[in-house]
Each structure stands twice: as structure tokens, then as C-alpha cells.
Design a protein around this motif. Structure first.
Motif, PDB file in Angstrom:
ATOM      1  N   ALA A 164     -26.326 -19.302 -10.437  1.00 31.99           N
ATOM      2  CA  ALA A 164     -27.383 -18.947  -9.741  1.00 31.99           C
ATOM      3  C   ALA A 164     -29.134 -19.756  -9.026  1.00 31.99           C
ATOM      4  O   ALA A 164     -29.388 -19.983  -8.159  1.00 31.99           O
ATOM      5  N   GLY A 165     -29.279 -20.649 -10.653  1.00 31.22           N
ATOM      6  CA  GLY A 165     -30.432 -20.742 -10.388  1.00 31.22           C
ATOM      7  C   GLY A 165     -30.000 -22.343  -9.682  1.00 31.22           C
ATOM      8  O   GLY A 165     -30.643 -23.197  -8.650  1.00 31.22           O
ATOM      9  N   THR A 166     -29.234 -23.437 -10.220  1.00 28.97           N
ATOM     10  CA  THR A 166     -28.748 -24.042  -9.473  1.00 28.97           C
ATOM     11  C   THR A 166     -28.146 -23.953  -7.505  1.00 28.97           C
ATOM     12  O   THR A 166     -29.030 -25.046  -7.301  1.00 28.97           O
ATOM     13  N   LYS A 167     -27.477 -23.256  -7.682  1.00 35.15           N
ATOM     14  CA  LYS A 167     -27.768 -22.673  -6.169  1.00 35.15           C
ATOM     15  C   LYS A 167     -28.603 -22.728  -5.893  1.00 35.15           C
ATOM     16  O   LYS A 167     -29.275 -23.041  -3.697  1.00 35.15           O
ATOM     17  N   ALA A 168     -29.729 -22.094  -5.731  1.00 34.96           N
ATOM     18  CA  ALA A 168     -31.360 -21.544  -5.217  1.00 34.96           C
ATOM     19  C   ALA A 168     -32.458 -23.100  -5.276  1.00 34.96           C
ATOM     20  O   ALA A 168     -33.037 -23.310  -4.058  1.00 34.96           O
ATOM     21  N   LEU A 209     -42.573 -28.279  -8.396  1.00 33.34           N
ATOM     22  CA  LEU A 209     -42.128 -27.412  -8.377  1.00 33.34           C
ATOM     23  C   LEU A 209     -41.542 -27.122  -9.596  1.00 33.34           C
ATOM     24  O   LEU A 209     -40.855 -27.458 -10.636  1.00 33.34           O
ATOM     25  N   ASP A 210     -41.943 -25.233  -9.980  1.00 34.49           N
ATOM     26  CA  ASP A 210     -41.290 -24.711 -10.424  1.00 34.49           C
ATOM     27  C   ASP A 210     -39.720 -24.048 -10.331  1.00 34.49           C
ATOM     28  O   ASP A 210     -39.508 -23.218  -9.902  1.00 34.49           O
ATOM     29  N   LEU A 211     -38.957 -24.566 -10.878  1.00 38.80           N
ATOM     30  CA  LEU A 211     -37.595 -24.457 -10.595  1.00 38.80           C
ATOM     31  C   LEU A 211     -37.073 -23.557 -11.510  1.00 38.80           C
ATOM     32  O   LEU A 211     -37.369 -23.472 -12.091  1.00 38.80           O
ATOM     33  N   ALA A 212     -35.995 -23.190 -10.477  1.00 41.87           N
ATOM     34  CA  ALA A 212     -35.471 -21.649 -11.235  1.00 41.87           C
ATOM     35  C   ALA A 212     -34.082 -22.181 -12.231  1.00 41.87           C
ATOM     36  O   ALA A 212     -33.934 -23.860 -12.307  1.00 41.87           O
ATOM     37  N   LYS A 229     -29.720 -29.095 -17.657  1.00 37.81           N
ATOM     38  CA  LYS A 229     -29.861 -30.441 -17.075  1.00 37.81           C
ATOM     39  C   LYS A 229     -28.834 -31.125 -16.658  1.00 37.81           C
ATOM     40  O   LYS A 229     -29.054 -32.458 -15.589  1.00 37.81           O
ATOM     41  N   LYS A 230     -27.853 -31.106 -16.674  1.00 40.12           N
ATOM     42  CA  LYS A 230     -26.369 -31.845 -15.697  1.00 40.12           C
ATOM     43  C   LYS A 230     -26.586 -31.778 -14.503  1.00 40.12           C
ATOM     44  O   LYS A 230     -26.020 -33.242 -14.007  1.00 40.12           O
ATOM     45  N   ASP A 231     -27.375 -31.241 -13.596  1.00 43.76           N
ATOM     46  CA  ASP A 231     -27.487 -31.072 -12.433  1.00 43.76           C
ATOM     47  C   ASP A 231     -28.644 -31.480 -11.520  1.00 43.76           C
ATOM     48  O   ASP A 231     -28.992 -31.402 -10.534  1.00 43.76           O
ATOM     49  N   ARG A 232     -29.351 -32.053 -12.537  1.00 49.01           N
ATOM     50  CA  ARG A 232     -30.998 -32.497 -12.479  1.00 49.01           C
ATOM     51  C   ARG A 232     -30.090 -34.364 -11.439  1.00 49.01           C
ATOM     52  O   ARG A 232     -31.269 -34.244 -10.269  1.00 49.01           O
ATOM     53  N   ARG A 233     -29.329 -34.620 -11.313  1.00 45.62           N
ATOM     54  CA  ARG A 233     -29.468 -35.685 -10.841  1.00 45.62           C
ATOM     55  C   ARG A 233     -28.756 -35.517  -9.399  1.00 45.62           C
ATOM     56  O   ARG A 233     -29.433 -35.431  -8.862  1.00 45.62           O
ATOM     57  N   GLY A 234     -28.236 -34.788  -9.672  1.00 42.68           N
ATOM     58  CA  GLY A 234     -27.900 -33.808  -8.172  1.00 42.68           C
ATOM     59  C   GLY A 234     -28.825 -33.312  -7.640  1.00 42.68           C
ATOM     60  O   GLY A 234     -29.118 -33.445  -6.191  1.00 42.68           O
ATOM     61  N   PHE A 235     -29.412 -32.300  -7.681  1.00 43.75           N
ATOM     62  CA  PHE A 235     -30.567 -31.456  -7.378  1.00 43.75           C
ATOM     63  C   PHE A 235     -31.971 -33.114  -6.702  1.00 43.75           C
ATOM     64  O   PHE A 235     -32.316 -33.290  -5.703  1.00 43.75           O
ATOM     65  N   GLU A 236     -31.762 -34.108  -7.721  1.00 42.83           N
ATOM     66  CA  GLU A 236     -32.881 -35.507  -6.499  1.00 42.83           C
ATOM     67  C   GLU A 236     -32.316 -36.054  -5.405  1.00 42.83           C
ATOM     68  O   GLU A 236     -33.072 -36.459  -4.971  1.00 42.83           O
ATOM     69  N   SER A 237     -31.502 -36.051  -5.596  1.00 41.52           N
ATOM     70  CA  SER A 237     -30.444 -37.036  -4.801  1.00 41.52           C
ATOM     71  C   SER A 237     -30.992 -35.746  -3.490  1.00 41.52           C
ATOM     72  O   SER A 237     -30.866 -36.222  -2.426  1.00 41.52           O
ATOM     73  N   THR A 283     -41.347 -33.352 -15.583  1.00 42.06           N
ATOM     74  CA  THR A 283     -42.177 -33.665 -16.978  1.00 42.06           C
ATOM     75  C   THR A 283     -41.540 -32.551 -17.881  1.00 42.06           C
ATOM     76  O   THR A 283     -40.844 -32.297 -17.584  1.00 42.06           O
ATOM     77  N   PRO A 284     -42.124 -32.865 -18.824  1.00 38.78           N
ATOM     78  CA  PRO A 284     -41.438 -32.131 -20.517  1.00 38.78           C
ATOM     79  C   PRO A 284     -41.488 -30.639 -20.415  1.00 38.78           C
ATOM     80  O   PRO A 284     -40.407 -29.949 -21.367  1.00 38.78           O
ATOM     81  N   LEU A 285     -41.878 -30.280 -19.545  1.00 37.19           N
ATOM     82  CA  LEU A 285     -41.942 -28.263 -19.289  1.00 37.19           C
ATOM     83  C   LEU A 285     -40.016 -28.133 -17.999  1.00 37.19           C
ATOM     84  O   LEU A 285     -40.304 -26.719 -17.807  1.00 37.19           O
ATOM     85  N   GLY A 286     -40.001 -29.196 -18.142  1.00 37.18           N
ATOM     86  CA  GLY A 286     -38.560 -29.327 -17.021  1.00 37.18           C
ATOM     87  C   GLY A 286     -38.954 -28.793 -15.391  1.00 37.18           C
ATOM     88  O   GLY A 286     -38.595 -28.050 -14.030  1.00 37.18           O
TER      89      GLY A 286
END
Length: 340
Positions: free
Chosen positions: A258-262, A285-288, A292-300, A319-322
Motif C-alpha cells: 500500500a505504501g509503495t503504491k501510494a 515529502l513525508d512518504l507512506a 528501502k529497496k523501493d526508494r530508487r524506483g520512487f526517485e525514478s 533525510t535520516p528520518l526518511g
């Protein structure tokens, strides 16, 4: 309603232009009392700002702020151009690198060379456009960028546009001596819409068309912070004095993804959400929650979305808080301020 519509009207007595895409508000330009981006001043250096590498300059519209002022001294006269809108309590940002921008061409007096927009990929078309540019501006000694609107455009229209911008640049250059003064005003919303929204669209100019074509209803929505996303997710866009906070929520979806899709849906929607609200500056951005493995795809996904946006946005990183940070040019005045 399907398709693109450019609607030219007024809001509260202010000139305004709206771009509707498939019935949704995709972009909005509203005039304000502040000097428009693109305005050119003959400015007088006033006082340096220690520690910031900048200087306040005097203009007829008050102080403006110039960065990178090595070699300048109080009393020096120079040509500067407004680059965006000032944050509350700050001076208007300007640059000495002037641009003269129209629908088909951008003249860059301080950056010689002829260039064609990279979005025009057909080699024959690029050659055709370059030939036109060489014929009109080959001996001008200034830089010229041929915009994407040139693709398929009539030769006479491109030639006329280039000539007009060359004449304007020359006119400004010959008026560099004297005291503080305004040389040209930046383009208003209606001219800016013609200049920048160059894809094929229906153009509506009748008075009251904002009401009849759903723009006023869309404005009611974008003045709030809530932005619906796919599958019941949402984001909230909330400007503060220091930054713009964006909060992504999954809604009722409790699946592991759910978080990744949002977050990916938020990446696709965010440029428009910021654009129509006139928001820029620091954005956090305070993301859902997502792995962490999905971060690169989110950046793209985020990079792809902002690549199609007309306003410069730098993706700074995590940031360190994500949280994810961005820096966006303040190319528009904030909508809630303009509509007060």
C-alpha cells in the motif's frame, strides 16, 4: 471533457489563464501586483550582503537581490531581469543573464550559439529549424534557442518570432546607460499561455469562461491541501513559512504494498499539485511507509514526473528520518496569496 483547453479570463479583476486537460486543471497563471518574471530593469547597486555573496540593487519597484556579485561596487549600473517571485519579507530575485523568450525562440545575449530543443528528435526537422535560425540570426552575435513549438511550425512564424526577440534584445542593450528604470515588463498570463502552452488545444477567450468551463470549481479544490490519488490514497500539500510539507497517506488500503503504491501515485501527481497552487521553495515529502529497496524506483518516478514539468525542480535526496527533499524555483506567486 477530453482534450486540452486553454481558457483566458479574469479572476477578481486579475488577468488569468487556465490549462484544462481532460477536464482537470493542469496549470494556472494569475497576474499579481508583484513584478512579473521576465521584467528587465536598469538597476543601481546599493549595498552588499555579507555572508550571502549578494547585493541589494535599487529599481523603480524597490530593492531587488542579485547573487554572484564579484567585481560590483555600490553605484554601479547594470541590466537585470526578474527570475521569480520573492518569499514574504524578501527582495525580488534577479539575474544579469538576460533571456528574451517567446513562443518559438529564446534569445540569450550572453550565451552565443544556436541550439534546438532536444524534444525535437527528427533530424530533418532539426535541420530545417536550424536553417531558419541561421538565415535570421546567423550574424547577430547572440545566442538563440529554438523551442519545441518550432516543430512543424510555419517558416514565416518562426522568422517573425526570432526577429522580434532579436529586436527586443537590441533595444534593451542600447538602453543600458542612466539611472534606475524599468525597461520592459514581463509577460502577463495571456501572453505567457500563448508562449508556453504550445501543444494543440482549444482556445476559449469569452468573458466568464472560467465559470462555464469548470475552472472556478477546480480552483475551489486546489485552494485546499487535499489531493486524491489512485486506490483511495491521498496527499496533503501544506505551505508553511519555511517550506512546503507534503504528506502521503495510503487510505484504507492495508496491503503490504500500500505504501509503495501510494508513494508512486504521489510522485506522478505532485508536479501538477504544486504547479496549480503556485508553490515553490523548499519541499519536504513525508512518504507512506515503504521498503528501502523501493526508494530508487520512487526517485525514478519522481524524476520522470518533474522532467515533464515547466518549472525547475531539484531532487535533493533522503533525510535520516526518511523524508525526501526537493528545491523548486518560485516561478509563480502562491495562489492563496493572489486570490486574497
Amino acid at each position: 471533457m477530453k482534450g486540452r483547453q486553454i481558457i483566458l479570463d479574469h479572476i477578481n479583476g486579475r488577468e488569468a489563464a487556465a490549462l484544462m486537460v481532460d477536464g482537470q486543471l493542469d496549470d494556472l497563471l494569475v497576474d499579481s501586483d508583484a513584478p512579473r518574471p521576465g521584467t528587465v530593469y536598469r538597476a543601481v547597486a546599493d549595498r552588499p550582503v555579507k555572508g550571502q555573496g549578494g547585493m541589494f540593487l535599487k529599481t523603480p519597484d524597490g530593492n531587488v537581490f542579485l547573487r554572484q556579485v564579484k567585481g560590483l561596487a555600490p553605484g554601479d549600473v547594470m541590466l537585470v531581469q526578474v527570475t521569480g517571485y520573492a518569499e514574504p519579507g524578501k527582495a525580488i530575485p534577479v539575474t544579469q543573464k538576460l533571456l528574451f523568450k517567446s513562443r518559438y525562440a529564446i534569445v540569450t545575449p550572453d550565451a552565443p550559439g544556436l541550439n534546438v530543443s532536444r524534444s525535437i528528435r527528427d533530424e530533418d526537422e532539426r535541420d530545417r529549424i536550424l536553417a531558419i535560425a541561421h538565415d535570421v540570426a546567423g550574424e547577430a552575435g547572440v545566442g538563440l534557442i529554438l523551442r519545441s513549438a518550432c516543430e512543424g511550425a510555419d517558416v514565416a512564424d518562426i522568422e517573425e518570432d526570432i526577429s522580434a526577440m532579436l529586436d527586443l534584445a537590441e533595444q534593451v542593450a542600447t538602453d543600458a546607460e542612466g539611472g534606475a528604470g524599468k525597461l520592459i515588463d514581463g509577460d502577463g498570463p495571456h501572453v505567457s499561455a500563448w508562449r508556453d502552452w504550445s501543444e494543440e488545444a482549444e482556445v476559449v477567450t469569452e468573458a466568464g469562461s472560467f465559470e462555464t468551463h469548470g475552472v472556478l470549481d477546480a480552483l475551489e479544490d486546489v485552494q485546499g491541501s487535499y489531493v486524491p490519488l489512485e486506490s483511495g490514497a491521498s496527499l496533503f500539500v501544506e505551505p508553511t513559512r519555511a517550506l512546503v510539507a507534503v504528506d502521503v497517506n495510503t487510505g484504507r488500503d492495508t496491503s503490504p504494498s500500500a505504501g509503495t503504491k501510494a508513494n508512486f501515485a504521489a510522485a506522478r501527481m505532485l508536479p501538477r499539485a504544486l504547479r496549480v497552487r503556485g508553490l515553490g521553495g523548499q519541499i519536504v515529502l513525508d512518504l507512506a511507509p515503504m521498503p528501502k529497496k523501493d526508494r530508487r524506483g520512487f526517485e525514478s518516478a519522481l524524476r520522470s514526473a518533474f522532467r515533464r514539468d515547466s518549472i525547475d525542480t531539484a531532487l535533493v535526496g533522503w533525510t535520516p528520518l526518511g523524508h525526501f527533499e526537493m528545491q523548486r524555483k518560485k516561478a509563480r506567486q502562491e495562489l492563496r496569496e493572489v486570490l486574497k
